[in-house]
Design an enzyme around this catalytic site. Sequence first.
Site, PDB file in Angstrom:
ATOM      1  N   ASP A   8       0.805  -1.287   0.114  1.00 26.22           N
ATOM      2  CA  ASP A   8       0.112   0.104  -0.140  1.00 26.22           C
ATOM      3  C   ASP A   8       0.829   1.252  -0.148  1.00 26.22           C
ATOM      4  O   ASP A   8       2.134   1.102  -0.274  1.00 26.22           O
ATOM      5  CB  ASP A   8      -0.983  -0.156   1.262  1.00 26.22           C
ATOM      6  CG  ASP A   8      -0.228   0.351   2.591  1.00 26.22           C
ATOM      7  OD1 ASP A   8       0.678   0.366   2.626  1.00 26.22           O
ATOM      8  OD2 ASP A   8      -1.039   0.463   3.401  1.00 26.22           O
ATOM      9  N   CYS A  67       3.114  -3.004   4.152  1.00 27.16           N
ATOM     10  CA  CYS A  67       2.279  -1.734   4.202  1.00 27.16           C
ATOM     11  C   CYS A  67       3.201  -0.910   5.517  1.00 27.16           C
ATOM     12  O   CYS A  67       4.491  -1.139   5.187  1.00 27.16           O
ATOM     13  CB  CYS A  67       0.968  -2.231   4.880  1.00 27.16           C
ATOM     14  SG  CYS A  67       1.033  -3.154   6.771  1.00 27.16           S
ATOM     15  N   THR A  69       3.637  -0.744   8.740  1.00 22.09           N
ATOM     16  CA  THR A  69       4.009  -1.441   9.547  1.00 22.09           C
ATOM     17  C   THR A  69       4.169  -2.856   9.305  1.00 22.09           C
ATOM     18  O   THR A  69       4.956  -3.559  10.021  1.00 22.09           O
ATOM     19  CB  THR A  69       3.054  -1.360  10.933  1.00 22.09           C
ATOM     20  OG1 THR A  69       1.881  -1.731  10.458  1.00 22.09           O
ATOM     21  CG2 THR A  69       2.856  -0.031  11.530  1.00 22.09           C
ATOM     22  N   HIS A 100      10.296 -23.607  10.000  1.00 21.42           N
ATOM     23  CA  HIS A 100       9.233 -24.084  11.155  1.00 21.42           C
ATOM     24  C   HIS A 100       7.933 -23.974  10.636  1.00 21.42           C
ATOM     25  O   HIS A 100       7.101 -24.900  10.922  1.00 21.42           O
ATOM     26  CB  HIS A 100       9.496 -23.684  12.727  1.00 21.42           C
ATOM     27  CG  HIS A 100      10.736 -24.219  13.143  1.00 21.42           C
ATOM     28  ND1 HIS A 100      11.212 -24.114  14.577  1.00 21.42           N
ATOM     29  CD2 HIS A 100      11.932 -24.778  12.381  1.00 21.42           C
ATOM     30  CE1 HIS A 100      12.497 -24.809  14.746  1.00 21.42           C
ATOM     31  NE2 HIS A 100      12.664 -25.162  13.442  1.00 21.42           N
ATOM     32  N   HIS A 135       7.385 -30.289  12.287  1.00 18.86           N
ATOM     33  CA  HIS A 135       6.895 -29.105  11.742  1.00 18.86           C
ATOM     34  C   HIS A 135       5.532 -29.218  10.875  1.00 18.86           C
ATOM     35  O   HIS A 135       4.670 -28.301  10.796  1.00 18.86           O
ATOM     36  CB  HIS A 135       7.923 -28.213  11.353  1.00 18.86           C
ATOM     37  CG  HIS A 135       9.194 -28.153  12.167  1.00 18.86           C
ATOM     38  ND1 HIS A 135       8.925 -27.549  13.459  1.00 18.86           N
ATOM     39  CD2 HIS A 135      10.415 -28.437  12.244  1.00 18.86           C
ATOM     40  CE1 HIS A 135      10.214 -27.620  14.063  1.00 18.86           C
ATOM     41  NE2 HIS A 135      11.030 -27.884  13.472  1.00 18.86           N
TER      42      HIS A 135
HETATM   43  C1  RB5 Z   1      -1.674   3.267   6.159  1.00 17.85           C
HETATM   44  O1  RB5 Z   1      -1.673   4.405   6.491  1.00 17.85           O
HETATM   45  C2  RB5 Z   1      -1.217   2.309   7.265  1.00 17.85           C
HETATM   46  O2  RB5 Z   1      -2.409   2.254   8.139  1.00 17.85           O
HETATM   47  C3  RB5 Z   1      -0.880   0.869   6.783  1.00 17.85           C
HETATM   48  O3  RB5 Z   1       0.083   1.129   5.585  1.00 17.85           O
HETATM   49  C4  RB5 Z   1      -0.456  -0.182   7.725  1.00 17.85           C
HETATM   50  O4  RB5 Z   1       0.506   0.287   8.454  1.00 17.85           O
HETATM   51  C5  RB5 Z   1      -1.366  -0.721   8.584  1.00 17.85           C
HETATM   52  O5  RB5 Z   1      -1.245  -1.698   9.094  1.00 17.85           O
END
Ligand code: RB5
Length: 148
Positions: A8, A67, A69, A100, A135
């Site tokens: 994203d 994304c 995080t 695993h 596993h």
């Molecule tokens: C987008 O701003 C952000 O929320 C997305 O990239 C991600 O971090 C969500 O987990």
Amino acid sequence: MKIYIGADQGGVDLKNELYNYLKENAYEVEDLGIYDHTSIDYPDKAVEVCHAVLNSEAEDPRGIIICGTGIGVSISANKIKGIRAALVTDCFSAKMARQHNNANVLTMGGRTIGVELAIEIMRSYLNADFEGGRHARRVAKIDNIMEN
Ligand code: RB5
């Protein structure tokens, strides 16, 4: 192995770096976007990449989803039957995710990790093989979890 990669707007810059690395190192890779910083909803991209992995006719298909995080795409991907997505921030865990957990999707955060470390994590993930044995029994139990 064929790799499907997507992101994203929070992950597109890192995704582009990883895609370039994979191309330069002769991996078979398909970039599923996004290609600019247009705002999208990350669950949609996670589903798109996971469906590409599940519908792939390639041997040993893998997904990489980025994304901001890595959390949102990881949560989304793990809702899909047949997907085992691992949100990874270190090389040891990347290797274990293969050996695993037989993870077929790797997720990382474009806002939480540097490019060089992300490349090393990706290399650790791609270069490790599932060990099977005990596993395999445990992974089969994961795949059979179906609760409301
Ligand atoms: C987008 O701003 C952000 O929320 C997305 O990239 C991600 O971090 C969500 O987990």
